[in-house]
Design a protein around this motif. Sequence first.
Motif, PDB file in Angstrom:
ATOM      1  N   ASP A 150       0.816  -1.215   0.000  1.00 51.24           N
ATOM      2  CA  ASP A 150       0.000   0.000   0.000  1.00 51.24           C
ATOM      3  C   ASP A 150       0.845   1.257   0.000  1.00 51.24           C
ATOM      4  N   GLU A 151       2.006   1.200   0.657  1.00 51.57           N
ATOM      5  CA  GLU A 151       2.787   2.421   0.843  1.00 51.57           C
ATOM      6  C   GLU A 151       3.367   2.938  -0.474  1.00 51.57           C
ATOM      7  N   ILE A 152       3.550   2.037  -1.445  1.00 54.80           N
ATOM      8  CA  ILE A 152       4.025   2.469  -2.760  1.00 54.80           C
ATOM      9  C   ILE A 152       2.871   3.115  -3.531  1.00 54.80           C
ATOM     10  N   LEU A 153       1.692   2.525  -3.425  1.00 61.14           N
ATOM     11  CA  LEU A 153       0.522   3.034  -4.147  1.00 61.14           C
ATOM     12  C   LEU A 153      -0.005   4.332  -3.562  1.00 61.14           C
ATOM     13  N   SER A 154       0.263   4.577  -2.288  1.00 62.83           N
ATOM     14  CA  SER A 154      -0.180   5.833  -1.673  1.00 62.83           C
ATOM     15  C   SER A 154       0.824   6.955  -1.919  1.00 62.83           C
ATOM     16  N   GLY A 155       2.007   6.604  -2.412  1.00 67.37           N
ATOM     17  CA  GLY A 155       3.033   7.615  -2.654  1.00 67.37           C
ATOM     18  C   GLY A 155       3.917   7.863  -1.456  1.00 67.37           C
ATOM     19  N   ARG A 156       3.521   7.275  -0.318  1.00 67.83           N
ATOM     20  CA  ARG A 156       4.273   7.496   0.925  1.00 67.83           C
ATOM     21  C   ARG A 156       5.727   7.014   0.797  1.00 67.83           C
TER      22      ARG A 156
END
Lengths: 246, 246
Positions: free
Chosen positions: A14-20
Amino acid sequence: MTEIVTAAMLVIGDEILSGRTKDKNIGHLADIMTAVGIDLKEVRIVPDDEDDIVAALNAVRQRYTYVFTSGGIGPTHDDITADSVAKAFDVPCEYDTAAYAMLEAHYAKRGMEFTEARKRMARMPRGAAHIENPVSVAPGFRIGNVHVMAGVPSVFQAMLDKVVPTLKTGVKMLTATVPCPLGEGVIGGPLSEIQKAHPLTIIGSYPKFGEGKFWTELVVRARSEDALEAARKDVEAMVRDLGEAS
Amino acid sequence: MTEIVTAAMLVIGDEILSGRTKDKNIGHLADIMTAVGIDLKEVRIVPDDEDDIVAALNAVRQRYTYVFTSGGIGPTHDDITADSVAKAFDVPCEYDTAAYAMLEAHYAKRGMEFTEARKRMARMPRGAAHIENPVSVAPGFRIGNVHVMAGVPSVFQAMLDKVVPTLKTGVKMLTATVPCPLGEGVIGGPLSEIQKAHPLTIIGSYPKFGEGKFWTELVVRARSEDALEAARKDVEAMVRDLGEAS
């Protein structure tokens, strides 16, 4: 005829897809695959969702020689890669005896509790083989043609270094780069003709933009030196001729 | 109940898969989507191959509210995105009258030849609407829920700025970050309990490694302020309690 070896990558998180978190593993894997003569053909980034991981993994593992995954193998509840891979292969996900012992010894030596969370890192699909982790102990694993590695770039890279010598590699794709001061609009037509005349090559054109000016990097790729050089000669002649004409 | 708006991205280009070019658009799109409340759910990187592009595009455009593509819309023979998108939508790819006129005028004004290659940039699927390109004129386009944009990051970003105001956006995912000096092995168990107690949140744990030490960034996400704050309080209490105990 030498074999073409292909690969796909699955980035899980998720952290890659959220840009985080900005992914650093795709470019690294791409560089390494190119260097050893394996064609990286596809990358998918998927969320921490079992159904999504299983579907993506089953799609790519059938299609390519190798699959490499990054992310989701840590000790927390959102680390579901091992379970998802086990589900994709339809085998149980269970404590690996050797991994368990290794982690247990690691924490004992440091006087740290071997918590339930830490034990999670010893779980892997039945039948998986370890991928050594020289950075932080908890191993990745290989099952079938799928290599499961950490998301933290330093660990991903260290694991990949362990994996690469075990892979069958193809004939390296050779590349020749021809810098071109002209924009794609000028060279597009003639370059297309050169591509047609050299079917054993793949000629790429990469527009660059800087200081208010467009220029182009032309890249010829081929698996044979002869094919490469013949196409390179034609591309260089084209750049020279068009440059003089402009 | 407010609508959840989802998106996928398709990155098109051999140069990304070979490692020659490092993608900068995925992270940018991810940041922008998060900022406006759209969930980026999947990214695929595919080669300059019509069948691959068509298959990937048709898979994602059915599944998500929006699709964004980057790459392959320049003037050279390897720029096959417009044709591939047209094929995916089963419509002809043809010169767009307005784009053709705009490009023709652009090159005439600069005393530059409007070459066949440059004309390629006016081709788009029938029925597509322009996405303005303030950097280098040649437009991107939208057809159905698919937004086709350039691969050069400065142009991709400029096009995306034009697109965002046209999108329906969801309720923003709120986030709260709790830094945690402890490793995932310590917090994994209790954090999993907190996740179970707060089903309206998504709690992520991101291991960080530096100076020989693991620490963790804990991120709580929720669409409601109340859910977010309740979970954040529990996460902060956990970090404090475990920190004192260790």
